[in-house]
Design an enzyme around this catalytic site. Structure first.
Site, short mmCIF file in Angstrom:
data_model
loop_
_atom_site.label_atom_id
_atom_site.label_comp_id
_atom_site.label_asym_id
_atom_site.label_seq_id
_atom_site.Cartn_x
_atom_site.Cartn_y
_atom_site.Cartn_z
N ASP A 1 61.90 69.52 24.14
CA ASP A 1 63.27 69.08 24.39
C ASP A 1 63.21 67.97 25.44
O ASP A 1 62.68 68.17 26.52
CB ASP A 1 64.10 70.26 24.90
CG ASP A 1 65.55 69.86 25.14
OD1 ASP A 1 66.25 69.65 24.14
OD2 ASP A 1 65.96 69.76 26.31
N GLU B 1 63.32 66.34 18.45
CA GLU B 1 64.59 66.05 17.78
C GLU B 1 64.59 64.67 17.15
O GLU B 1 64.09 63.71 17.74
CB GLU B 1 65.74 66.12 18.79
CG GLU B 1 66.20 67.52 19.10
CD GLU B 1 67.29 67.50 20.15
OE1 GLU B 1 68.35 68.09 19.90
OE2 GLU B 1 67.08 66.91 21.21
N CYS C 1 69.91 85.51 18.63
CA CYS C 1 70.74 86.06 17.56
C CYS C 1 71.29 84.98 16.63
O CYS C 1 71.93 85.29 15.63
CB CYS C 1 71.89 86.86 18.16
SG CYS C 1 73.16 85.84 18.94
N CYS D 1 74.13 83.35 25.99
CA CYS D 1 74.76 83.59 24.70
C CYS D 1 75.98 84.50 24.88
O CYS D 1 75.89 85.57 25.47
CB CYS D 1 73.77 84.23 23.74
SG CYS D 1 74.49 84.60 22.14
N ASP E 1 67.22 73.91 28.76
CA ASP E 1 66.24 73.00 28.15
C ASP E 1 65.18 73.79 27.38
O ASP E 1 64.74 73.38 26.31
CB ASP E 1 65.56 72.15 29.23
CG ASP E 1 66.54 71.18 29.87
OD1 ASP E 1 67.52 70.80 29.21
OD2 ASP E 1 66.34 70.82 31.05
#
Ligand SMILES: [Zn+2]
Length: 410
Positions: A165, A249, A319, A335, A345
């Site tokens: 990342d 990415e 999840c 989350c 990150d």
């Protein structure tokens, strides 16, 4: 050499102006062959006869460069081609025909058409069959780059798969918890750059003193660029040497070069400082980093995988829940569904890794135990526990500690 570089710049800009006009009138752009014919006309015209004094191959190369710049633009890999300015000091010209130049390495000299023998200082031995030569001018110095071709044995890559990342707080965070801090040594250069630019603005434009002040500014810019390039090379070498597959990415070039502003998902912290003065300092060089990683991995027998960037920073690796609320702050991930907590990150890097593995699976590659184990291994134990605990009950059992990952400063 300056004259040749100037002629090349002139041809590039003239062709670009022509293409731009056609583009604005809604006409089809001229092909390389058509432009090449025009170049011959220019060289034979009375008005532009001076162009005939420059070697023709480097001039044609500029037309090819323009063609490539257009192709990159239409493929959304780059901005619209820009005019080349003399002040920007990026003058260069290329001899594409290896028969046209001669290299005498023992005596550190190279023969260039229409110029003759030129001495140079060798940075490394030139191996293999000569392909082309580029002469460029950067911050007061001339450079010659020689491209060659040779057979090398296909290396066997070392190491496993990793997700990276890229960010502002940390330059790069790896899915195994390693991170590379950004270079901070720019502060000093930022001050001296500002002072030098102010001194230049006080001088009478184009006067002798102004020219001197300008050289000073250019030197600081060059120094900053060199420090960054050095950092990027060291980081990309370290990562590509210890990993066979790297996932990253697939960001648009525009987003990568405007990194200081951040993305919509994670805005940069220094946006207000993104003035012209600081641009060179804040530019993190993500695109250049990706470019280096790709070719270095290929050299080592490895591979770079580009993964879709959507929601990598908002998806729970535990999840799978996607929500903006999973990111309460810039550097925290929590989350809202299962309570999994970690550094944002690192979460991004883990998501990038799992998407990379998915791509390998879609290709039909063997992604069984070894790879999946690696993915599981990059999830901290507390996270795996947190997932399980959510299924059986309340959020009270959510992990209270985030993983303190070991630093690995480049
Ligand atoms: Zn979750």
């Amino acid at each position: 050499m300056r004259f040749y570089a100037g002629a090349c710049r002139f041809v590039y800009n003239k062709a670009l102006a022509l293409q731009k006009e056609r583009y604005e009138r809604g006409e089809k752009k001229l092909s390389y062959v058509q432009l090449s014919k025009l170049l011959t006309e220019w060289r034979n015209s009375e008005e532009l006869a001076w162009l005939a004094n420059a070697p023709v191959h480097p001039l044609q190369q500029k037309l090819k460069d323009l063609e490539k710049a257009y192709a990159n633009f239409f493929a959304k890999r780059a901005d619209f081609p820009r005019f080349k300015k003399k002040e920007r000091c990026q003058d260069s010209f290329r001899y594409p025909d290896p028969k046209a130049f001669k290299l005498d390495q023992d005596n550190n000299r190279i023969y260039l058409p229409k110029i003759g023998w030129v001495r140079y200082r060798n940075s490394r031995k030139v191996l293999g069959e000569l392909r082309n030569v580029t002469v460029s001018f950067k911050s007061g110095k001339w450079f010659v780059s020689i491209q060659t071709r040779r057979e090398v044995e296909k290396p066997i890559p070392k190491g496993g798969i990793v997700g990276i990342d890229l960010g502002v707080a940390q330059f790069a965070t790896l899915s195994d918890g390693t991170f590379y801090a950004p270079i901070n040594s720019f502060k000093r250069h930022q001050d001296s750059l500002r002072k030098a630019q102010q001194a230049m603005s006080r001088k009478v434009k184009f006067s002798k003193n102004w020219e001197k002040a300008k050289i000073k500014v250019q030197r600081i810019h060059a120094r900053i660029a060199n420090i960054r390039q050095d950092f990027l090379h060291k980081t990309s070498t370290a990562i590509s040497k210890s990993h066979a597959i790297v996932c990253i990415e697939d960001l648009q070039v525009q987003n990568m070069s405007k990194s200081a502003a951040g993305t919509k998902e994670s805005p940069g912290k220094n946006v207000q400082a993104k003035s012209g003065l600081n641009r060179s300092i804040l530019d993190q060089g993500w695109y250049e980093f990706r470019r280096q990683l790709e070719y270095k991995l290929t050299w080592n027998g490895g591979r770079l995988i580009l993964v879709p960037p959507q929601n990598t920073s908002r998806t729970c690796p535990c999840c799978g829940h996607i929500s903006e609320d999973n990111r309460p702050t810039q550097d925290k991930f929590e989350c809202v569904e299962c309570g999994f907590k970690n550094n944002a990150d690192l979460v991004g890097a883990i998501n990038i890794l799992s998407r990379g593995i998915q791509i390998l699976r879609d290709e039909g590659q063997d992604t069984t135990d070894a790879l999946v184990g690696m993915l599981a291994g990059s999830l901290p134990a507390s996270a795996r526990m947190a997932c399980g605990s959510n299924r059986t009950g309340g959020r009270k059992q959510e992990p209270t500690e985030t993983v303190a990952y070991g630093g690995n400063y480049a």
